[in-house]
Scaffold this motif. Sequence first.
Motif, short mmCIF file in Angstrom:
data_model
loop_
_atom_site.label_atom_id
_atom_site.label_comp_id
_atom_site.label_asym_id
_atom_site.label_seq_id
_atom_site.Cartn_x
_atom_site.Cartn_y
_atom_site.Cartn_z
N UNK A 89 64.26 65.08 -9.19
CA UNK A 89 62.94 65.71 -9.07
C UNK A 89 62.22 65.71 -10.41
N UNK A 90 62.97 65.99 -11.47
CA UNK A 90 62.38 66.03 -12.81
C UNK A 90 61.88 64.65 -13.22
N UNK A 91 62.72 63.65 -13.05
CA UNK A 91 62.34 62.29 -13.43
C UNK A 91 61.19 61.79 -12.56
N UNK A 92 61.23 62.12 -11.28
CA UNK A 92 60.19 61.66 -10.36
C UNK A 92 58.84 62.30 -10.64
N UNK A 93 58.85 63.43 -11.30
CA UNK A 93 57.58 64.11 -11.57
C UNK A 93 56.89 63.58 -12.82
N UNK A 94 57.54 62.72 -13.56
CA UNK A 94 56.97 62.22 -14.79
C UNK A 94 56.49 60.79 -14.68
#
Length: 190
Positions: A89-94
């Motif tokens: 989720x963190x990587x996908x949000x950037x």
Amino acid sequence: MLAKNPDNRKMVKHEASRYPEPYYRLLTLPYRLFYDQSLITRIYAIRLTQIIFSVLTLFFTYLYMNYIFKSEFLSISVTSLVAFHPMFSFVSSGINSDNLGNFVFTAYLASSLALLTQKQKKFSFILLIFFIILAFFTKPQFQIILPLTLILFIIYGIGRFKNLKQIMIYGFTLIVIFILTVVILMKFEV
């Protein structure tokens, strides 16, 4: 104001973390499409492009979970675990090349599994080669897929060929893949 200055729009030879250029070139498409808009709009357009990679990662995860479990419930459950994993989720949000990297490696795994399990071998093989090539244009860390591909082809070939000529051609192909793997790994100084 910064976008109007031609000096601020030049692409330097090695951008960011020195990853291959195609990822950055791809992101210039939505940026250029909304070039006359505000900076926020341009970043939002790039962000939407990144979301496509994340959704495709989840799609390929679902596909190969369906190969493994043969259960809709388990496939959706595992895909949901991946989707809601905090790091994903963190990587996908950037906005970074990890989104494309996650997609390419997931698609590589799905096409590898398809090669081993499906009847339509030619299409799976072409798809696998496509994702291997795409991987090398995405991140240098994907050199790991060469030994994995060699192992995949060894597993694929076990017991499939009865004719001596077929075995020799397949063995020669494996040797070529092995030599390419060693040469490429030596080039990257692993």
